[in-house]
Design a protein around this motif. Structure first.
Motif, PDB file in Angstrom:
ATOM      1  N   PRO A  86     -64.107   6.845  -6.564  1.00  0.00           N
ATOM      2  CA  PRO A  86     -63.308   5.832  -6.948  1.00  0.00           C
ATOM      3  C   PRO A  86     -63.693   4.417  -7.035  1.00  0.00           C
ATOM      4  N   TRP A 118     -61.451   1.548  -7.692  1.00  0.00           N
ATOM      5  CA  TRP A 118     -60.409   0.656  -7.655  1.00  0.00           C
ATOM      6  C   TRP A 118     -60.501  -0.391  -6.489  1.00  0.00           C
ATOM      7  N   ASN A 160     -64.722   3.300 -14.882  1.00  0.00           N
ATOM      8  CA  ASN A 160     -63.433   3.873 -14.406  1.00  0.00           C
ATOM      9  C   ASN A 160     -63.326   5.025 -15.663  1.00  0.00           C
ATOM     10  N   GLU A 177     -56.976   6.587  -8.152  1.00  0.00           N
ATOM     11  CA  GLU A 177     -57.640   5.749  -9.317  1.00  0.00           C
ATOM     12  C   GLU A 177     -56.724   5.638 -10.383  1.00  0.00           C
TER      13      GLU A 177
END
Length: 384
Positions: free
Chosen positions: A95, A97, A292, A185
């Motif tokens: 992840p 974020w 991402n 995410e």
């Protein structure tokens, strides 16, 4: 392979392992009379079934099967039954974020409110003798969101678990836990990304957070975007201090972003032909890259491979995004249904009495919102 070769091989192995057969209770034989009453095909079939029954029950060693018959004799049987593997699950994503969204904790499912105030900060004004000073008013902006419960699970029958010789279903709880990580995410990604790239509701001309010209990602456009972000002003024209920047891209720009950061020298030729060597890339200071993977799934147009974002450090005065979890339930929780079946004579069974299934689920509670448009810039990379 002829019937004679097979029969002679079995006869020899039976003679060598008479003691082992006697230890395990012997091996069931087909009578001579029965063999006379069957044709040659049926005789070999019965003998083969007896031979394989000994392997399955442990009365005959598995090595005898390979000795009596080569793997080429039964390619499908070896491939499907005796040489099976369970591939590992796809590697879990890491992840990202937390690097560009502020993490928060909320107390319940009611809407939480976040307030941003401005209007008082500013340079002092010179005031003459007996003159009035400036009376400033404060403006407020409210952001609100609520958390919601998200769940998923599975039920596996008793028969399925008994047949699971590869342990495929033992990793399902781990897959549920990873689903919670993926969901976080994906949720945060949807706050700043839509089907066309930068989220159309938040990246607008009015918010002045579209990188001028929607350029593709290169060193010059990234340098211009960072400069644009660091030149941000609040409502009264005061500078907003940005101490760190995160560059967020999908997989289509992952290598491009890494090349920009890893470049250690630039050569610039001016109009007179003079070559100027620039040590360093000019943008790496206080800059981090986040790839991402969910951008490629959420941005369904070609812009998924060209869009890019920059965010100010979310731990500054005001973040661009906030992601909140329920207090006391910050981590996803795994549950299993209490079994209600017990053997007569004792012994719990981890299955349902009615359906003989085992059930497990994961629960996670979270929410979030887009906060301050000044703290981020984006380009769809189309150059238009």
């Amino acid at each position: 392979m002829t019937a004679t070769l097979f029969e002679s091989g079995v006869t020899r192995l039976d003679a060598e392992n008479a003691a082992i057969q006697e230890m395990f209770g012997g091996m069931r034989r087909v009578s001579t009379g029965a063999r006379r009453n069957t044709d040659q095909f049926t005789e070999r079939l019965v003998q083969f079934e007896t031979f394989m029954d000994g392997i399955r029950t442990g009365r005959r060693r598995l090595a005898h099967f390979a000795e009596a018959m080569s793997s080429s004799d039964f390619p499908l049987l070896f491939d499907v039954s005796l040489d099976r593997q369970l591939y590992a699950a796809y590697a879990a994503i890491t992840p990202t974020w937390q690097n560009y969204a502020r993490a928060s904790t909320v107390n319940n499912f009611l809407k939480v409110q976040r307030y941003a105030t401005s209007g008082i900060r500013g340079l002092l004004q010179k005031v003459g003798e007996l003159a009035e000073f400036e009376r400033r008013s404060q403006t407020e902006t409210m952001y609100e969101y609520s958390v919601h419960k998200y769940e998923a699970g599975f039920a596996v029958s008793w028969e399925t678990m008994m047949n699971d010789d590869l342990g495929a279903f033992l990793r399902l709880p781990q897959d549920l836990a990873q689903s919670a990580v993926d969901s976080e995410e994906a949720f945060v990604t949807q706050l700043f990304c839509d089907a066309s790239g930068p989220h159309a509701s938040h990246y607008t001309v009015g918010n002045a957070n579209i990188i001028t010209g929607n350029p593709g990602l290169d060193r010059d456009s990234l340098q211009a975007a960072i400069t644009q972000l660091m030149q941000r002003k609040d409502e009264r024209g005061n500078p907003i201090v940005v101490k760190g920047v995160r560059l967020v891209v999908g997989t289509g720009l992952a290598l491009t972003a890494q090349e920009i950061i890893n470049t250690t020298e630039y050569r610039v030729v001016d109009a007179n032909g003079n070559v100027r060597v620039i040590q360093g890339n000019g943008v790496a200071s206080n800059l981090g890259i986040d790839v991402n993977y969910w951008i490629d799934s959420i941005a369904t147009t070609a812009n998924a491979s060209t869009s890019w974002w920059i965010f100010a450090d979310p731990n500054g005065v005001r973040p661009a995004l906030e992601f909140g979890r329920l207090r006391g339930h910050e981590a996803p929780a795994l549950y299993e249904k209490i079994p209600d079946m017990r053997r007569i004579g004792g012994g719990e069974e981890p299955y349902s009495f009615d359906t003989e299934s085992a059930e497990k689920k994961v629960r996670h509670v979270y929410g979030g919102t887009f906060v301050d448009a000044r703290m981020t810039l984006a380009s769809n990379g189309t150059g238009s």
